[in-house]
Motif scaffolding. Structure first.
Motif, short mmCIF file in Angstrom:
data_model
loop_
_atom_site.label_atom_id
_atom_site.label_comp_id
_atom_site.label_asym_id
_atom_site.label_seq_id
_atom_site.Cartn_x
_atom_site.Cartn_y
_atom_site.Cartn_z
N CYS A 24 0.82 -1.21 0.00
CA CYS A 24 0.00 0.00 0.00
C CYS A 24 0.86 1.27 0.00
O CYS A 24 0.33 2.37 -0.16
CB CYS A 24 -0.93 0.02 1.22
SG CYS A 24 -2.24 -1.21 1.16
N ALA A 45 -14.27 -0.54 4.01
CA ALA A 45 -13.27 0.48 3.73
C ALA A 45 -11.89 -0.15 3.56
O ALA A 45 -11.15 0.18 2.62
CB ALA A 45 -13.24 1.52 4.86
N GLU A 46 -11.54 -1.06 4.48
CA GLU A 46 -10.24 -1.73 4.39
C GLU A 46 -10.14 -2.59 3.13
O GLU A 46 -9.12 -2.59 2.44
CB GLU A 46 -9.99 -2.60 5.62
CG GLU A 46 -9.67 -1.83 6.88
CD GLU A 46 -10.91 -1.40 7.66
OE1 GLU A 46 -12.03 -1.44 7.08
OE2 GLU A 46 -10.77 -1.04 8.84
N GLY A 55 -11.74 -2.19 0.31
CA GLY A 55 -11.66 -1.33 -0.86
C GLY A 55 -10.32 -0.65 -1.00
O GLY A 55 -9.68 -0.70 -2.06
N TYR A 56 -9.88 0.01 0.07
CA TYR A 56 -8.63 0.78 0.00
C TYR A 56 -7.42 -0.11 -0.21
O TYR A 56 -6.61 0.12 -1.12
CB TYR A 56 -8.45 1.62 1.27
CG TYR A 56 -7.04 2.16 1.38
CD1 TYR A 56 -6.59 3.17 0.52
CD2 TYR A 56 -6.14 1.62 2.30
CE1 TYR A 56 -5.29 3.63 0.58
CE2 TYR A 56 -4.83 2.08 2.36
CZ TYR A 56 -4.42 3.08 1.51
OH TYR A 56 -3.12 3.53 1.57
N GLN A 57 -7.24 -1.11 0.64
CA GLN A 57 -6.01 -1.90 0.59
C GLN A 57 -5.87 -2.64 -0.74
O GLN A 57 -4.78 -2.66 -1.33
CB GLN A 57 -5.96 -2.87 1.76
CG GLN A 57 -5.79 -2.19 3.11
CD GLN A 57 -5.67 -3.18 4.25
OE1 GLN A 57 -5.22 -4.31 4.08
NE2 GLN A 57 -6.08 -2.76 5.44
N ASN A 58 -6.93 -3.25 -1.21
CA ASN A 58 -6.83 -4.00 -2.46
C ASN A 58 -6.61 -3.10 -3.67
O ASN A 58 -5.87 -3.45 -4.59
CB ASN A 58 -8.07 -4.88 -2.64
CG ASN A 58 -8.04 -6.09 -1.73
OD1 ASN A 58 -7.14 -6.91 -1.79
ND2 ASN A 58 -9.03 -6.19 -0.84
N THR A 59 -7.24 -1.92 -3.67
CA THR A 59 -7.01 -0.98 -4.77
C THR A 59 -5.60 -0.43 -4.74
O THR A 59 -4.91 -0.39 -5.78
CB THR A 59 -8.02 0.18 -4.70
OG1 THR A 59 -9.35 -0.33 -4.74
CG2 THR A 59 -7.83 1.14 -5.86
N ALA A 60 -5.13 -0.03 -3.56
CA ALA A 60 -3.80 0.55 -3.45
C ALA A 60 -2.72 -0.45 -3.85
O ALA A 60 -1.77 -0.11 -4.58
CB ALA A 60 -3.57 1.05 -2.03
N ALA A 112 -17.05 -3.78 -2.22
CA ALA A 112 -15.77 -3.07 -2.08
C ALA A 112 -14.61 -3.91 -2.63
O ALA A 112 -13.77 -3.40 -3.38
CB ALA A 112 -15.53 -2.72 -0.62
N TYR A 113 -14.58 -5.18 -2.27
CA TYR A 113 -13.53 -6.06 -2.76
C TYR A 113 -13.63 -6.21 -4.27
O TYR A 113 -12.61 -6.16 -4.99
CB TYR A 113 -13.65 -7.43 -2.08
CG TYR A 113 -12.65 -8.45 -2.53
CD1 TYR A 113 -11.36 -8.46 -1.99
CD2 TYR A 113 -12.98 -9.43 -3.47
CE1 TYR A 113 -10.43 -9.40 -2.40
CE2 TYR A 113 -12.05 -10.37 -3.87
CZ TYR A 113 -10.78 -10.36 -3.34
OH TYR A 113 -9.86 -11.30 -3.74
N ALA A 160 -12.34 -3.17 -6.19
CA ALA A 160 -10.87 -3.10 -6.17
C ALA A 160 -10.27 -4.07 -7.18
O ALA A 160 -9.31 -3.73 -7.89
CB ALA A 160 -10.37 -3.40 -4.76
#
Length: 314
Positions: free
Chosen positions: A44, A79-80, A82-87, A137-138, A141
């Protein structure tokens, strides 16, 4: 396989460890397999990722890193997810391009497809209607990672592509009591019920939804097959093309574990998507087919669970 330096991102996960097993046992293994733990490389962190690619310069990346979990985990931590997998995907794909990686294979999931996609699910149903809300979210991403590989390939001519496996199981799975997927979750519950001499085990939902399951070693074989293709699809489903009812899956697992009590379906709990089966014609047309039967796969998976039961997280 002509790659000299392959980076397996997420090597300690179920998919990553299967890839390591297949790479090391292949007739022509790469000269070097690169791995990094999360403590050694935070995917990330854009600067850290770029420094890694600038220094190591892998010629091939097998991207199996992901924050994963079942329905409960996805609903609780969107949120986790979405964010972590996209980043992780964005940082790695861009840095791979910047530093000359020849081949990048991004691993996603068939949860990228719409809730009401045609059955069996073809690749071209992507983005044709709304996603399943419980893992949106997953899925978003993973769609971003898939599309970014497609865009870099189309714009820059790099061989970046993706594989979208169906529901996976096998050695190294997550058996957490709340955050696991269906097969490891049921293995653990039936095993504990057997040890406790319980009269019954309750399974969420009606048992009628149908799901498809692929052994992780078959996925690893598919990935190594795809990276040998001169012109692979932008993304390809990886699965068996066959499915079964969750109630029938539960009965199979109970039999493998040796639990002889009653299986109760809790119809007050959600079922999720009624049917989810992949169309595997595209990858089959390239010459790959699965080889591990579900019954045999469940037996070896349970044996792996027993061998590692002392180290399984709560």
């Amino acid at each position: 396989m002509n790659f000299q330096k392959i980076f397996v991102a997420g090597h300690r996960g179920m998919v990553g460890s299967a890839l390591i097993r297949k790479l090391t046992s292949s007739p022509n293994p790469p000269a070097q397999i690169l791995t990094r733990t999360r403590d050694q490389l935070d995917l990330c962190n854009q600067a850290a990722v770029d420094d890694f690619f600038a220094t190591e310069k892998p010629d091939c990346v097998l991207f199996a890193a992901a924050k994963v979990g079942g329905i409960h985990a996805n609903a609780t931590y969107p949120a986790e997810f979405g964010y972590q997998n996209t980043a992780m995907a964005m940082n790695s794909i861009h840095s791979a391009y910047q530093h000359g990686t020849e081949r990048f294979l991004f691993l996603g999931s068939t949860c990228i497809y719409p809730r009401n996609a045609p059955q069996p699910i073809p690749e071209d149903s992507l983005l044709s209607s709304p996603l399943e809300q419980t893992n949106e979210a997953y899925a978003l991403a993973k769609i971003m990672g898939l599309k970014l590989c497609q865009y870099y390939r189309e714009q820059y001519g790099v061989m970046f592509h993706s594989a979208m496996p169906t529901n996976l199981y096998g050695p190294g799975d997550n058996y957490h009591s709340e955050n696991s997927h269906v097969i490891p979750g049921l293995i653990r519950r039936f095993h504990e019920a057997k040890l406790g001499e319980a009269d019954s085990v309750t399974v969420w939902g009606s048992g009628n939804p149908r799901r498809e399951f692929l052994h992780v070693d078959d996925l690893a074989t598919a990935v190594l097959h795809l990276i040998t293709l001169a012109d692979p699809p932008h993304w390809a489903n990886v699965g068996t093309g066959t499915d079964l009812r969750i109630a029938d899956l539960a009965a199979k697992i109970a039999s493998v574990v040796g639990f002889q009590g009653e299986i109760i379906q809790d119809t007050s709990k959600p079922d999720g998507t009624p049917v989810k089966r992949t169309n595997t014609e595209l990858i089959n047309s390239t010459g790959w087919h699965p080889s591990i039967d579900l019954d045999e796969g469940l037996k070896t998976t349970y044996a792996d669970f027993i061998r590692n039961s002392e180290t399984i997280r709560c």
